[in-house]
Write a protein that holds these residues in place. Structure first.
Motif, mmCIF file in Angstrom:
data_model
loop_
_atom_site.group_PDB
_atom_site.id
_atom_site.type_symbol
_atom_site.label_atom_id
_atom_site.label_comp_id
_atom_site.label_asym_id
_atom_site.label_seq_id
_atom_site.Cartn_x
_atom_site.Cartn_y
_atom_site.Cartn_z
ATOM 1 N N LYS A 59 0.810 -1.220 0.000
ATOM 2 C CA LYS A 59 0.000 0.000 0.000
ATOM 3 C C LYS A 59 0.839 1.264 0.000
ATOM 4 O O LYS A 59 0.379 2.325 -0.429
ATOM 5 C CB LYS A 59 -0.933 -0.004 1.217
ATOM 6 C CG LYS A 59 -1.871 -1.201 1.243
ATOM 7 C CD LYS A 59 -2.616 -1.286 2.550
ATOM 8 C CE LYS A 59 -3.471 -2.540 2.629
ATOM 9 N NZ LYS A 59 -4.157 -2.694 3.914
ATOM 10 N N ASN A 78 3.590 1.477 -1.713
ATOM 11 C CA ASN A 78 4.362 1.363 -2.952
ATOM 12 C C ASN A 78 5.787 0.901 -2.701
ATOM 13 O O ASN A 78 6.711 1.230 -3.453
ATOM 14 C CB ASN A 78 4.372 2.692 -3.720
ATOM 15 C CG ASN A 78 4.657 2.492 -5.203
ATOM 16 O OD1 ASN A 78 4.354 1.442 -5.764
ATOM 17 N ND2 ASN A 78 5.252 3.485 -5.831
ATOM 18 N N ASP A 103 -8.790 -4.858 -6.767
ATOM 19 C CA ASP A 103 -9.293 -4.033 -5.668
ATOM 20 C C ASP A 103 -8.917 -4.589 -4.297
ATOM 21 O O ASP A 103 -8.569 -5.751 -4.146
ATOM 22 C CB ASP A 103 -10.819 -3.914 -5.760
ATOM 23 C CG ASP A 103 -11.280 -3.360 -7.096
ATOM 24 O OD1 ASP A 103 -10.563 -2.498 -7.641
ATOM 25 O OD2 ASP A 103 -12.334 -3.794 -7.592
ATOM 26 N N ILE A 160 -15.453 6.180 -5.784
ATOM 27 C CA ILE A 160 -14.200 5.509 -5.392
ATOM 28 C C ILE A 160 -14.322 3.997 -5.459
ATOM 29 O O ILE A 160 -13.348 3.283 -5.210
ATOM 30 C CB ILE A 160 -13.786 5.920 -3.964
ATOM 31 C CG1 ILE A 160 -14.852 5.507 -2.947
ATOM 32 C CG2 ILE A 160 -13.501 7.413 -3.894
ATOM 33 C CD1 ILE A 160 -14.444 5.756 -1.512
ATOM 34 N N THR A 198 -12.231 -0.834 -3.440
ATOM 35 C CA THR A 198 -11.620 0.293 -4.132
ATOM 36 C C THR A 198 -10.283 -0.137 -4.717
ATOM 37 O O THR A 198 -9.661 -1.085 -4.209
ATOM 38 C CB THR A 198 -11.435 1.474 -3.153
ATOM 39 O OG1 THR A 198 -11.039 2.645 -3.866
ATOM 40 C CG2 THR A 198 -10.393 1.145 -2.105
ATOM 41 N N GLU A 209 -4.325 0.591 -5.596
ATOM 42 C CA GLU A 209 -3.348 1.654 -5.828
ATOM 43 C C GLU A 209 -3.729 2.948 -5.117
ATOM 44 O O GLU A 209 -2.858 3.735 -4.716
ATOM 45 C CB GLU A 209 -3.217 1.894 -7.330
ATOM 46 C CG GLU A 209 -2.154 2.897 -7.712
ATOM 47 C CD GLU A 209 -2.034 3.058 -9.215
ATOM 48 O OE1 GLU A 209 -1.178 3.856 -9.647
ATOM 49 O OE2 GLU A 209 -2.796 2.382 -9.950
ATOM 50 N N TYR A 210 -5.047 3.168 -4.927
ATOM 51 C CA TYR A 210 -5.517 4.413 -4.294
ATOM 52 C C TYR A 210 -6.216 4.128 -2.964
ATOM 53 O O TYR A 210 -7.119 4.856 -2.567
ATOM 54 C CB TYR A 210 -6.485 5.145 -5.225
ATOM 55 C CG TYR A 210 -5.924 5.391 -6.599
ATOM 56 C CD1 TYR A 210 -4.966 6.375 -6.811
ATOM 57 C CD2 TYR A 210 -6.348 4.631 -7.687
ATOM 58 C CE1 TYR A 210 -4.442 6.600 -8.081
ATOM 59 C CE2 TYR A 210 -5.828 4.848 -8.955
ATOM 60 C CZ TYR A 210 -4.877 5.827 -9.137
ATOM 61 O OH TYR A 210 -4.361 6.039 -10.394
ATOM 62 N N TYR A 212 -5.378 4.224 0.400
ATOM 63 C CA TYR A 212 -5.344 5.217 1.472
ATOM 64 C C TYR A 212 -5.904 6.559 1.006
ATOM 65 O O TYR A 212 -6.569 7.259 1.774
ATOM 66 C CB TYR A 212 -3.908 5.388 1.982
ATOM 67 C CG TYR A 212 -3.487 4.292 2.925
ATOM 68 C CD1 TYR A 212 -4.076 4.161 4.177
ATOM 69 C CD2 TYR A 212 -2.510 3.371 2.560
ATOM 70 C CE1 TYR A 212 -3.699 3.156 5.049
ATOM 71 C CE2 TYR A 212 -2.136 2.359 3.424
ATOM 72 C CZ TYR A 212 -2.730 2.255 4.660
ATOM 73 O OH TYR A 212 -2.363 1.252 5.511
ATOM 74 N N GLU A 213 -5.645 6.906 -0.225
ATOM 75 C CA GLU A 213 -6.191 8.163 -0.753
ATOM 76 C C GLU A 213 -7.713 8.143 -0.703
ATOM 77 O O GLU A 213 -8.351 9.126 -0.259
ATOM 78 C CB GLU A 213 -5.702 8.360 -2.188
ATOM 79 C CG GLU A 213 -6.229 9.613 -2.851
ATOM 80 C CD GLU A 213 -5.744 9.738 -4.278
ATOM 81 O OE1 GLU A 213 -6.330 10.551 -5.026
ATOM 82 O OE2 GLU A 213 -4.779 9.031 -4.656
ATOM 83 N N ASN A 214 -8.310 7.042 -1.112
ATOM 84 C CA ASN A 214 -9.774 6.936 -1.096
ATOM 85 C C ASN A 214 -10.311 6.812 0.329
ATOM 86 O O ASN A 214 -11.425 7.267 0.610
ATOM 87 C CB ASN A 214 -10.221 5.738 -1.927
ATOM 88 C CG ASN A 214 -9.993 5.969 -3.414
ATOM 89 O OD1 ASN A 214 -9.848 7.099 -3.859
ATOM 90 N ND2 ASN A 214 -9.960 4.891 -4.184
ATOM 91 N N LYS A 236 -10.358 10.333 1.681
ATOM 92 C CA LYS A 236 -11.386 11.073 0.962
ATOM 93 C C LYS A 236 -12.786 10.687 1.458
ATOM 94 O O LYS A 236 -13.671 11.543 1.625
ATOM 95 C CB LYS A 236 -11.264 10.781 -0.540
ATOM 96 C CG LYS A 236 -12.159 11.639 -1.422
ATOM 97 C CD LYS A 236 -12.057 11.203 -2.874
ATOM 98 C CE LYS A 236 -10.655 11.382 -3.408
ATOM 99 N NZ LYS A 236 -10.581 11.032 -4.851
#
Length: 295
Positions: free
Chosen positions: A175, A177, A198, A229, A256, A259-260, A262-264, A267
């Motif tokens: 997560k 990267n 996902d 998301i 989700t 790749e995204y 934690y960002e999602n 958000k």
């Protein structure tokens, strides 16, 4: 009495041999080597030329067959690593067979070489048992394809997106990267979780008991839908998870893109907080009532 001084010619002539004799010996050696060379090329010239021609033609043919195997694998959309492995293996086998034919053309028996190769292979197999097991496991992964590049897998307690599948090891990115290298022998035969593209985003929010949980669930469904998301074909699940001491806990299960993740997550929590604040829905804090009894 008269003494004759010993002559030094014997030392100079090499253990008592005359210089002319030494020269004659060297000429005889050169003549013998020349005769052996001439005899060899006279006897084996055609065999040597034939062996070289056979090897060159065979090597070119091996390259063409390897390219044909690679194109055939690509036509059937096989994994690129498996395609290259099959192509290189086909080329190597053909080159070995052509080399055996070329050696036989020269009259050289290949039986001792085959025995030596077998003994060396046995020793190398015992010494490189761990490495060979990784290659065998990698071939198994490429052939069976329990996962492909881009899938999210969990194995040996490690979760990440598959970046590359090689014969010896598999590279995944977690997560954060961070690239993680896993030997293939630690993947084959283990329990493997594959959630494809996902990962599950599991969120929880608590509301006060005075609030209506059903209308809150509807509100949160609209919030998550507007965020866009969710990934894949798995539907988002939102519902009452538990009745806590101070709040009604509502759980959100959102698939989700890994790749995204934690960002999602950040958000979603931000959008949930703003939506609850705008709707004047209270998010309670833990509290406890204490009653003192006087006797």
């Amino acid at each position: 009495m008269l003494f004759q001084e010993p002559s030094n010619n014997s030392a100079a002539t090499g253990n008592g041999l005359d210089p002319s004799q030494l020269l004659q010996n060297e000429i005889d050696l050169i003549t013998q080597a020349y005769q052996v060379t001439v005899e060899f090329f006279t006897t084996y010239t055609f065999q040597l030329i034939g062996a070289v021609i056979i090897f060159i033609i065979g090597y070119i043919l091996a390259g063409k067959i390897a390219n044909a195997v690679l194109k055939l694998c690509q036509k059937h959309q096989l994994d690129i690593t498996l395609s290259q492995f099959l192509s290189n293996t086909a080329k190597m086998l053909i080159v070995i067979m052509i080399a055996i034919v070329a050696l036989a053309k020269l009259g050289i028996s290949v039986t001792p070489f085959i025995a030596a190769i077998g003994a060396i292979s046995l020793g190398a197999g015992l010494a490189l048992q761990g490495l060979l097991s990784n290659y065998a496991a990698g071939f198994n992964i490429i052939l069976i394809r329990p996962f492909v590049v881009g899938d999210t897998i969990t194995v040996q307690g490690v979760t990440g997106v598959v970046k590359e599948v090689l014969l010896a090891y598999t590279i995944i990115a977690d997560k954060d990267n961070v690239k993680i290298t896993i030997p293939n022998k630690h993947i084959v035969g283990e329990i493997l979780h594959n959630s494809k593209d996902d990962s599950l985003l599991d969120l929880t929010v608590g509301i006060a008991y005075k609030e209506d949980p059903i209308s809150t669930i509807t509100l949160l469904e609209n919030v998550i839908e507007n965020l866009d998301i969710s990934g894949g074909t798995k539907a988002t699940q939102i519902g009452i998870e538990a009745f806590g001491d101070s709040s009604i806990d509502i759980a959100l299960r959102i698939w989700t893109p890994t790749e995204y993740l934690y960002e999602n997550k950040f958000k979603a929590y931000k959008a949930i907080y703003l939506a609850l604040q705008e709707a004047n829905i209270e998010i309670p804090f833990p509290q406890r009532d204490v009653h003192l009894i006087q006797k």
